[in-house]
Design a protein around this motif. Structure first.
Motif, PDB file in Angstrom:
ATOM      1  N   TYR A  26      61.347   7.478   9.386  1.00 57.69           N
ATOM      2  CA  TYR A  26      61.447   7.554  10.831  1.00 57.69           C
ATOM      3  C   TYR A  26      60.554   6.477  11.444  1.00 57.69           C
ATOM      4  N   TYR A  47      61.407  13.974  14.474  1.00 54.88           N
ATOM      5  CA  TYR A  47      62.288  12.856  14.168  1.00 54.88           C
ATOM      6  C   TYR A  47      62.162  11.726  15.186  1.00 54.88           C
ATOM      7  N   TYR A  54      68.095  11.861  14.470  1.00 55.52           N
ATOM      8  CA  TYR A  54      68.448  13.258  14.208  1.00 55.52           C
ATOM      9  C   TYR A  54      69.603  13.646  15.115  1.00 55.52           C
ATOM     10  N   GLU A 102      72.986   8.966  10.777  1.00 53.70           N
ATOM     11  CA  GLU A 102      71.810   9.795  11.014  1.00 53.70           C
ATOM     12  C   GLU A 102      70.698   9.408  10.034  1.00 53.70           C
ATOM     13  N   LYS A 103      69.467   9.394  10.547  1.00 56.05           N
ATOM     14  CA  LYS A 103      68.305   9.003   9.755  1.00 56.05           C
ATOM     15  C   LYS A 103      68.561   7.671   9.030  1.00 56.05           C
TER      16      LYS A 103
END
Length: 437
Positions: A17, A140, A326, A355-356
């Motif tokens: 992150y 996140y 996220y 995502e991520k």
């Protein structure tokens, strides 16, 4: 596969992150809740971050402070209760707040400080409500700091008047909106709904803690930001409220559908919204003509990416990828459906949602795709600019007024700024690294 038949694709990578610390939410929440005080409980590193991120010197006497953990605190040699009591009594004497928020950090998580237990005992002693929010770096995205604070506020909420509590009955015609917005934007959205015959009972957070709306079972609630999934869940599970799932009021298209969905819940036929949206789009032609056919790549930072991408696609841009730290599919379901619908209407490919995202892989994709603009966090902006790729800081969209019909212009002003700058460079025969600058 035709563009009409393609399905929305959500891919999950395993990247780290890359975002601000969520305690940065103090920057806008202490200004929003005017009778509050925020006490961040952490180390000197947290203090340095707040000092730099907020840009407010201690001489300005802001309504936030640091409770710095020293070696004695971490090794449990000092009494946490007595230290926090001393600080809170001093805050009460100097500032007289209606509520004190304790913002937990990574350190309080690691040493397992029982902030909730201390707060429950201490608030009875000092007679000031204490709200504990663990807005630490384990989140996140930095915007989730607000989500944590609002969820804690909702969970903490109590009907202050016990006689009123007995009188209150489940309400199915009350509307409470949640999400921190500037007061001018709050007034705009309130007025838009009022014009359709919908009266907003209140907002979470309110301008003052003492003005929080009464949360009664079956009250309708609706969010204004995509990163408030915990708050939504807490409202539904703890307070038995009914969540209105709608696209978020970002851009003329999102704002119209947000209002229409709220109206439908109250069996109200909206009037004049399509005409109002058309007028707004017409006023944006100067910007949309500039970005039409341009490409953009979202690296992912603040959880606003899907709403912004949907709006930019509607403006005629090509979105290569939507990176997002996220994604709560349930809370953003209406927004995802609108993204699909917008792509079908424009007859373009639905962008990949990642995502991520792994930033190393993203850099490789950026090199291959060569987008006209990359919306990214501050850490990656300068390295990308050095490689000739135009960027825009995603954090700017967090602090800008982007909600409602009239503020769509502000979004496009931010988007087009680097593109207009490049165009000016071309006219003058400069490049972005020219010594003539």
């Amino acid at each position: 596969m035709t563009k009409k038949n393609q399905q929305l694709s959500i891919k999950c990578e395993t990247g780290n992150y890359h975002t601000f610390c969520p305690i940065s939410c103090v920057a806008w929440l202490y200004q929003k809740i005017e009778d509050s005080f925020f006490l961040v409980i952490g180390t000197k590193t947290c203090g340095y971050f707040l000092q730099n991120a907020l840009g407010v010197m201690i001489f300005a006497e802001p309504r936030y402070a640091m409770a710095e953990l020293e070696e004695g605190d971490i090794s449990a040699q000092l009494n946490d209760y007595q230290e926090l009591k001393r600080l809170c009594l001093q805050i009460k004497k100097d500032r007289r707040p209606s509520v004190i928020f304790w913002i937990g950090t990574c350190t309080t998580e690691i040493i397992k400080m029982d902030l909730e237990g201390i707060a429950q005992k201490l608030e009875n002693e000092i007679q000031v409500p204490l709200v504990v929010a663990r807005a630490n770096g384990l989140d996140y995205a930095f915007t989730q700091g607000e989500d944590t604070v609002l969820a804690s506020l909702v969970q903490k909420y109590k009907v202050k008047n016990l006689n009123l509590k007995k009188q209150l009955k489940p309400q199915e015609n009350k509307l409470i909106l949640f999400g921190s917005l500037p007061n001018s934007v709050v007034n705009q959205l309130d007025l838009e709904l009022k014009n359709q015959g919908v009266n907003v009972t209140g907002w979470i957070p309110a301008k003052h803690y003492t003005e929080l709306p009464e949360l009664v079972e079956k009250t309708f609630v609706c969010g204004v930001n995509p990163y408030l999934s915990r708050t939504a869940t807490t409202l539904m599970r703890r307070r038995k409220c009914t969540l209105i799932s709608a696209p978020f009021p970002i851009g003329p298209d999102g704002t119209r559908l947000w209002i229409e969905k709220i109206c439908s819940v109250f069996n109200i036929q909206p009037q004049g919204l399509e005409k109002r949206e058309t007028e707004i789009w017409k006023s944006l032609e100067e910007y949309t003509n500039l970005i039409y056919g341009k490409s953009v790549f979202f690296m992912g930072d603040n959880l606003l990416e899907i709403s912004l991408a949907r709006f930019l696609i509607k403006c005629g841009m090509i979105v290569y990828e939507i990176g997002i730290p996220y994604l709560d599919n349930r809370y953003q379901n209406a927004e995802l459906l609108l993204l699909e619908q917008t792509c079908y209407e424009k007859n373009i490919m639905i962008p990949q949602i990642v995502e991520k995202p792994d930033n190393y892989n993203q850099i490789e994709r950026i090199r291959a795709l060569k987008p006209d603009l990359v919306i990214t966090g501050m850490a990656h902006a300068n390295p990308l600019e050095a490689r000739g790729i135009s960027t825009k800081w995603s954090v700017e969209f967090t602090f800008a007024q982007i909600h409602g019909f009239s503020n769509a212009k502000d979004i496009l002003e931010l988007i087009t700024r680097p593109l207009r700058r490049n165009k000016e460079f071309e006219v003058r025969g400069w490049n972005q690294f020219s010594t003539k600058l």
